[in-house]
Design a protein around this motif. Structure first.
Motif, PDB file in Angstrom:
ATOM      1  N   MET A  79       0.838  -1.205   0.000  1.00 37.91           N
ATOM      2  CA  MET A  79       0.000   0.000   0.000  1.00 37.91           C
ATOM      3  C   MET A  79       0.875   1.258   0.000  1.00 37.91           C
ATOM      4  N   LYS A  80       0.494   2.228  -0.849  1.00 37.99           N
ATOM      5  CA  LYS A  80       1.257   3.487  -0.878  1.00 37.99           C
ATOM      6  C   LYS A  80       0.909   4.311   0.365  1.00 37.99           C
ATOM      7  N   THR A  81       1.902   4.977   0.921  1.00 36.88           N
ATOM      8  CA  THR A  81       1.659   5.855   2.065  1.00 36.88           C
ATOM      9  C   THR A  81       2.433   7.145   1.840  1.00 36.88           C
ATOM     10  N   ILE A  82       2.163   8.151   2.660  1.00 39.64           N
ATOM     11  CA  ILE A  82       2.946   9.385   2.572  1.00 39.64           C
ATOM     12  C   ILE A  82       3.087   9.977   3.971  1.00 39.64           C
ATOM     13  N   LYS A  83       4.309  10.449   4.264  1.00 37.44           N
ATOM     14  CA  LYS A  83       4.549  11.055   5.565  1.00 37.44           C
ATOM     15  C   LYS A  83       4.583  12.568   5.385  1.00 37.44           C
ATOM     16  N   ILE A  84       3.732  13.242   6.122  1.00 31.64           N
ATOM     17  CA  ILE A  84       3.655  14.706   6.003  1.00 31.64           C
ATOM     18  C   ILE A  84       3.698  15.312   7.401  1.00 31.64           C
ATOM     19  N   SER A  85       4.614  16.246   7.595  1.00 31.87           N
ATOM     20  CA  SER A  85       4.774  16.923   8.890  1.00 31.87           C
ATOM     21  C   SER A  85       4.849  15.906  10.034  1.00 31.87           C
ATOM     22  N   GLY A  86       5.577  14.822   9.785  1.00 35.16           N
ATOM     23  CA  GLY A  86       5.835  13.843  10.845  1.00 35.16           C
ATOM     24  C   GLY A  86       4.752  12.788  11.016  1.00 35.16           C
ATOM     25  N   LYS A  87       3.679  12.879  10.247  1.00 39.08           N
ATOM     26  CA  LYS A  87       2.597  11.902  10.419  1.00 39.08           C
ATOM     27  C   LYS A  87       2.419  11.072   9.144  1.00 39.08           C
ATOM     28  N   LEU A  88       2.176   9.798   9.331  1.00 41.51           N
ATOM     29  CA  LEU A  88       2.020   8.899   8.185  1.00 41.51           C
ATOM     30  C   LEU A  88       0.548   8.811   7.768  1.00 41.51           C
ATOM     31  N   TYR A  89       0.296   8.990   6.480  1.00 38.47           N
ATOM     32  CA  TYR A  89      -1.071   8.897   5.956  1.00 38.47           C
ATOM     33  C   TYR A  89      -1.195   7.691   5.041  1.00 38.47           C
ATOM     34  N   ASP A 141      -0.641   0.571 -12.643  1.00 40.26           N
ATOM     35  CA  ASP A 141       0.804   0.545 -12.870  1.00 40.26           C
ATOM     36  C   ASP A 141       1.533   0.339 -11.537  1.00 40.26           C
ATOM     37  N   LYS A 142       2.027  -0.864 -11.347  1.00 39.98           N
ATOM     38  CA  LYS A 142       2.643  -1.221 -10.062  1.00 39.98           C
ATOM     39  C   LYS A 142       3.907  -0.398  -9.789  1.00 39.98           C
ATOM     40  N   ASN A 143       4.473   0.181 -10.833  1.00 38.04           N
ATOM     41  CA  ASN A 143       5.694   0.975 -10.639  1.00 38.04           C
ATOM     42  C   ASN A 143       5.418   2.463 -10.409  1.00 38.04           C
TER      43      ASN A 143
END
Ligand code: PEP
Ligand code: MN
Length: 265
Positions: free
Chosen positions: A1-11, A188-190
């Motif tokens: 699963m794709k995630t993103i960390k923004i301002s110290g928090k993981l989404y 697109d898995k990449n």
């Protein structure tokens, strides 16, 4: 699963972003919107301080004052702020107010000099929400992402489909929502970037937001960005994109259904 960390928090997906098109002080005020969208299930707050308006006579946004109000809304709710940066001269202000997600609008997607400048300036813990230009091909969108990431040296970019111009757009909607590019990028898995769908600017009217949102999630979107209004606000006093504003009571239902759609897809 794709995630993103923004301002110290993981989404993690599904990532729901909501808030008014434009930051306003009185009618449809941003602080109350922030509280309400949080209750309705949003994890980030949107609101424009610098607006890219087609008509030069229309309200252009509160500028720095709008950023200050967004910060106040963030302080109250802990929701990170998503707001549009129009020009490289605003980079210092975005840093000063610690803006969490720097939105690059559809009209600026092809501005390679702005993309390079933002790629270089973006603080490590912040992210970009890059909107697809309404006449941009997939290849041009990928090039825009490359301008950002090759200068930033990292993957802090979420991409957003918000509708494109076709022979049909404008007849019953504002732009034609391109569900296909969502399915294509999701397949697109990449492709490492989170895919956010913006039904509001495609539809141009609030009645269509729920169906387009669910279709976008079914097609593979990782999240939604939806423009809102307070249930008791006067639509006539909303200074930008009033027709497409979703009432918060409806937002709550849409996000609940979108979450269910995300779980079963
Ligand atoms: C917005 O998000 O309010 C906006 C102006 O979007 P776009 O750049 O997609 O038109
Ligand atoms: Mn808008």
């Amino acid at each position: 699963m794709k995630t993103i960390k923004i301002s110290g928090k993981l989404y993690k997906p599904p990532i729901f972003i909501a808030g008014p098109c434009v930051v306003q002080k009185e009618e449809n005020n941003i602080i109350e919107n922030a509280r309400e969208v949080k209750k309705a299930g949003a994890v980030m707050l949107r609101g424009g301080a610098f607006k890219p308006r087609s008509d030069p006579k229309s309200f252009q946004g509160l500028g720095e004052e709008g950023l200050k109000l967004l910060v106040q809304a963030r302080d109250e709710t802990n929701l990170p702020i998503v707001t549009e940066i129009m020009d490289a001269s605003q980079i210092e202000l975005f840093k000063k107010y610690d803006i969490d997600v720097w939105q690059i609008g559809a009209r600026n997607m092809a501005n390679s000099h702005l993309l390079k400048a933002i790629g270089r300036a973006l603080p490590n813990d912040k992210a970009v929400l890059l909107k697809r230009g309404f006449a941009a091909t997939k290849k041009e969108l990928l090039f825009a992402i490359e301008y950002l990431t090759s200068n930033a040296g990292r993957e802090q970019v979420m991409v957003c489909e918000r509708g494109i111009r076709t022979f049909a757009s404008g007849e019953y909607d504002r732009f034609t929502f391109d569900i296909d590019i969502i399915a294509d990028l999701a397949n697109d898995k990449n492709f490492p970037h989170l895919i956010i769908a913006d039904p509001s600017h495609a539809a141009g009217r609030s009645e269509l937001i729920e169906n387009i949102s669910l279709a976008a999630i079914a097609a593979g979107a990782d999240g939604l960005i939806i423009e809102t209004m307070l249930d008791n606000a006067d639509r006539n006093k909303i200074l930008c994109d009033a027709n497409q504003a979703t009432k918060i009571s409806d937002l709550k239902k849409i996000l609940e259904k979108a979450k269910r759609m995300w779980e079963i897809r």
